[in-house]
Design an enzyme around this catalytic site. Sequence first.
Site, PDB file in Angstrom:
ATOM      1  N   SER A  15       0.843  -1.183   0.000  1.00  0.00           N
ATOM      2  CA  SER A  15       0.000   0.000   0.000  1.00  0.00           C
ATOM      3  C   SER A  15       0.876   1.230   0.000  1.00  0.00           C
ATOM      4  CB  SER A  15      -0.891   0.015   1.250  1.00  0.00           C
ATOM      5  OG  SER A  15      -1.442   1.295   1.486  1.00  0.00           O
ATOM      6  N   TYR A  47       0.550  -0.117  10.852  1.00  0.00           N
ATOM      7  CA  TYR A  47       0.119  -0.417   9.489  1.00  0.00           C
ATOM      8  C   TYR A  47       1.228  -0.096   8.498  1.00  0.00           C
ATOM      9  CZ  TYR A  47      -2.578  -0.269   5.147  1.00  0.00           C
ATOM     10  OH  TYR A  47      -3.027  -0.489   3.861  1.00  0.00           O
TER      11      TYR A  47
END
Length: 321
Positions: A158, A184
Site C-alpha cells: 500500500s 500499518y
Amino acid sequence: MPTPQQPIRSPFHAASTAADVMAGVDLSGRIAIVTGGHSGIGLVTARRLAEAGANVIVPARDPHRAREALADVGQVEVQAMDLMQPDSIQAFARRIVAQGNPISLLINCAGIMAAPLLRDAQSHESQFATNHLGHYRLTCGLWPALVAGKGRVIAVSSRGHQIAGIDFQDIDFQQRPYDKWLAYGQSKTANALFALALDRRGSPHGIRAFSLHPGQILTDLARHLSTEEIAAFDIYDQQGKPRVEPESGLKTLEQGAATGLWCATSKDLDNQGGVYCEDCNIAPINDAALGRKGVAHWAADPELAERLWALSRQWTGMDVA
C-alpha cells in the site's frame, strides 16, 4: 546507485481495469491462490483469474462467508486458513503441497489496517503478524508447489508504507506506545521488502515476486476506522459517493485489482522481479517531486529486505529451500 525501480513501457495506466489487464490472458489449467479472495479487490482478483481459466483457491478464516461471496464464481475452491494462526497456515500449505499440483500464482491480498492493539500467540502485533508473518509462513509452506509451477508471488502492499519503515528495535510495540498507523505502515513496508528478498531467492528457480499499491479504495479494510477518520481521507464527493480519480489514487475496485493482476500475468515482467508497482507499472523511488507516488527508499532497500528475512526466519522457524 542504480535501482530496478524504473518504470517501463506498459500498455496500461492508472485508470486501467482488471478487465483491461486480463483481456486475452489464458490461464487454463493453472492454479492460483488468492488470500483475501472473498472481498474487496481480492474478490475481483479471484473472479478475473477464474474467468481467465485458472483454478482458484481462496483460503479464508471464515469459509462459510467466503463461499457465499464467491457463489457466482466458477472454478473457485475455498479452504480454511487463518493468517494469525501458524498451525492453520501450516495445515493449509501441507494440504496443497500434498496434492502434488504446481502453483502458478500466489497473490497475498488479505490484510488488516489500523487495527486496535492485538497480539498473536507469539505476542507479535496483529498487523505485522497478519500482513507480513502470516504471508511469509504461507509462502515458505507452499514453496515446493511454487517451484514446480515457476510461480509468481504477489504481495499487496500500500502507499501506506510511506507512513513508516520497520522499527527493528521494537517491531511489536513492546517498548513504544502503540500507534495503529505506524503499525500499518511498517507492515506494508514489510510486504515490499518481503517481495524484494523473496525474488532474490526465487529467481534461480523461475519464481518472481512483486509488491504493489492497488490504489485508495474504501473496502472492508477500513472497518476499524471511525466515520471521522474515513471522512479525513476526502474520498467522497458532495453527493456522498466515492470519488474516482485514478491519477490521484482514488480508484474503483476493478481499477484497484488491475495492478496486482498485471504483476501476476504481464509478459512485460518476465525478466523483472522484486520491484514495487503502482498504476500497472513499476514505480520510481519516491521523492518530493512525485508527491505520494512511488516507493519509499526504505521499502526498496536490499539490505533491509535481508534483515527482515533473517528476522522472519528466526521468528517463524521457516525458510524457502
